[in-house]
Design an enzyme around this catalytic site. Structure first.
Site, PDB file in Angstrom:
ATOM      1  N   LYS A 283     -28.216  30.136  11.660  1.00 23.87           N
ATOM      2  CA  LYS A 283     -27.960  28.714  11.885  1.00 23.87           C
ATOM      3  C   LYS A 283     -27.371  28.509  13.269  1.00 23.87           C
ATOM      4  O   LYS A 283     -26.488  29.236  13.699  1.00 23.87           O
ATOM      5  CB  LYS A 283     -26.991  28.167  10.829  1.00 23.87           C
ATOM      6  CG  LYS A 283     -26.687  26.689  10.973  1.00 23.87           C
ATOM      7  CD  LYS A 283     -25.610  26.234   9.992  1.00 23.87           C
ATOM      8  CE  LYS A 283     -24.228  26.573  10.494  1.00 23.87           C
ATOM      9  NZ  LYS A 283     -23.164  25.961   9.661  1.00 23.87           N
TER      10      LYS A 283
ATOM     11  N   GLY B 105       0.783  -1.228   0.000  1.00 25.62           N
ATOM     12  CA  GLY B 105       0.000   0.000   0.000  1.00 25.62           C
ATOM     13  C   GLY B 105       0.812   1.274   0.000  1.00 25.62           C
ATOM     14  O   GLY B 105       0.247   2.365  -0.126  1.00 25.62           O
TER      15      GLY B 105
ATOM     16  N   ASP C 167     -21.531  29.258  -0.392  1.00 27.45           N
ATOM     17  CA  ASP C 167     -20.705  28.704   0.677  1.00 27.45           C
ATOM     18  C   ASP C 167     -19.360  28.319   0.082  1.00 27.45           C
ATOM     19  O   ASP C 167     -19.209  28.242  -1.138  1.00 27.45           O
ATOM     20  CB  ASP C 167     -21.382  27.487   1.314  1.00 27.45           C
ATOM     21  CG  ASP C 167     -21.037  27.352   2.801  1.00 27.45           C
ATOM     22  OD1 ASP C 167     -20.052  27.983   3.234  1.00 27.45           O
ATOM     23  OD2 ASP C 167     -21.749  26.621   3.516  1.00 27.45           O
TER      24      ASP C 167
ATOM     25  N   ARG D 168     -25.509  25.556  15.648  1.00 28.51           N
ATOM     26  CA  ARG D 168     -24.912  24.220  15.653  1.00 28.51           C
ATOM     27  C   ARG D 168     -25.264  23.513  16.954  1.00 28.51           C
ATOM     28  O   ARG D 168     -25.008  24.019  18.051  1.00 28.51           O
ATOM     29  CB  ARG D 168     -23.388  24.314  15.495  1.00 28.51           C
ATOM     30  CG  ARG D 168     -22.706  22.955  15.442  1.00 28.51           C
ATOM     31  CD  ARG D 168     -21.289  23.054  14.903  1.00 28.51           C
ATOM     32  NE  ARG D 168     -21.253  23.411  13.492  1.00 28.51           N
ATOM     33  CZ  ARG D 168     -21.459  22.554  12.508  1.00 28.51           C
ATOM     34  NH1 ARG D 168     -21.747  21.282  12.769  1.00 28.51           N
ATOM     35  NH2 ARG D 168     -21.401  22.956  11.263  1.00 28.51           N
TER      36      ARG D 168
END
Length: 318
Positions: free
Chosen positions: A194, A38, A221, A196
């Site tokens: 808004k 990986g 935004d 939160r």
């Protein structure tokens, strides 16, 4: 004059190709892959000694893979004696972790900035950082572009009369961005209140300013991640009587429930730029992706020629 070379990681090769097309250059050859365990493998397939190298790689999902790939590419060019290495990061991941807002948490945006600098980047070119002060996390020059000329050019092309337009900020933190767009587009200006409630949930209450009733509302935004906030704002604006609603953002991360939320939102069109490649375009029929390649290409040309790029902060790139 030193020769310019542009290479791309695997995060957004189409954008790098479009930048090269704008500059009438050929995209540099690089081999990228993984070892069986990986680890990322990289080989720059062209001579970069003494060259001015630009590495285009947004650190979008998968964030850690793309970030590590960028670091490995920077180190490859540094060890190959490139004269100057500019990390072109259209979307800067980890940008939301830009402060210590509670105990025992990291400031990961600063850590990533240190990693990019330590790898050997001489400067950084980025676009619409989630927080502009992240520029100060780097100990090398940062050119911070704004996608507003590209977005504004599109909305002006729609021909919406000024008296029928309302520019909307989805929350208090985006007021400055909305004001910037409002200066160019005019019309009314409104802010969605808004609140939160947790790291993953927000509630939207009222609209400040406006009015939005009977108008074409454009909600701006910087990024759309899970789309909870922006779709909540769209619902509030729709409830307030907006005739048409557009959502516009620079970075379309669109993770988790974002596509389902945007499909259900009362919006006419979703406008994004190509800082992040969009696999969701087949699912969202009302999505339009605008290219920032001319903006990045012009900035790269000016950086290479040691010219000012302040003109790119004005509305002159369509």
């Amino acid at each position: 004059m030193r020769e310019i070379k542009i290479f791309s990681g695997r995060a957004n090769p189409k954008l790098a190709e479009d930048v090269c097309d704008f500059l009438h250059l050929k995209l540099g050859r690089v081999t990228l892959g993984e070892f069986p365990d990986g680890e990322i493998q990289c080989k720059i397939e062209e001579d970069v000694r003494g060259r001015d190298v630009f590495l285009v790689q947004p650190t979008c999902p998968p964030v850690n893979n793309n970030l590590m790939e960028l670091l490995v590419m920077i180190d490859s060019c540094r060890r190959a004696s490139a004269e100057r290495i500019t990390a072109v990061i259209p979307y800067f991941g980890y940008a939301r972790q830009d402060r210590k807002d509670e105990g025992r948490v990291p400031i990961t945006a600063k850590l990533v900035a240190d990693l990019i600098t330590s790898a050997g980047a001489d400067r950084v070119l980025t676009m619409d950082l989630h927080a502009a002060q992240i520029q100060g996390f780097f100990n090398v020059p940062v050119d911070h572009l704004n996608a507003s000329p590209v977005l504004n050019h599109y909305f002006l092309s729609l021909g919406v009369p000024t008296e029928e337009l309302c520019v909307v900020s989805p929350d208090a933190g985006s007021i400055k961005r909305a004001v910037t767009h409002h200066r160019r587009l005019n019309g009314e200006l409104a802010i969605v209140d808004k609140r939160r409630t947790s790291a993953h949930e927000t509630t939207t209450k009222n609209i400040i300013g406006g009015p939005v009733e009977g108008k074409t509302a454009v909600i701006f935004d910087d990024m759309i991640s899970t789309a909870g906030s922006i779709c909540g704002a769209a619902k509030v604006v729709h409830k307030a009587g907006a005739r048409e609603i557009y959502i516009a953002a620079t970075h379309g991360v669109l993770c988790g429930p974002a596509v389902a939320r945007l499909q259900a939102a009362p919006i006419k069109e979703l406008i994004l730029t190509d800082t992040i490649p969009q696999k969701s375009q087949d699912l969202l029929t009302n999505m339009r992706v605008l290219s920032v390649a001319p903006l990045l290409g012009e900035a790269i040309k000016r950086i290479h020629n040691d010219e000012s790029i302040s003109a790119l902060f004005r509305e002159n790139i369509g």
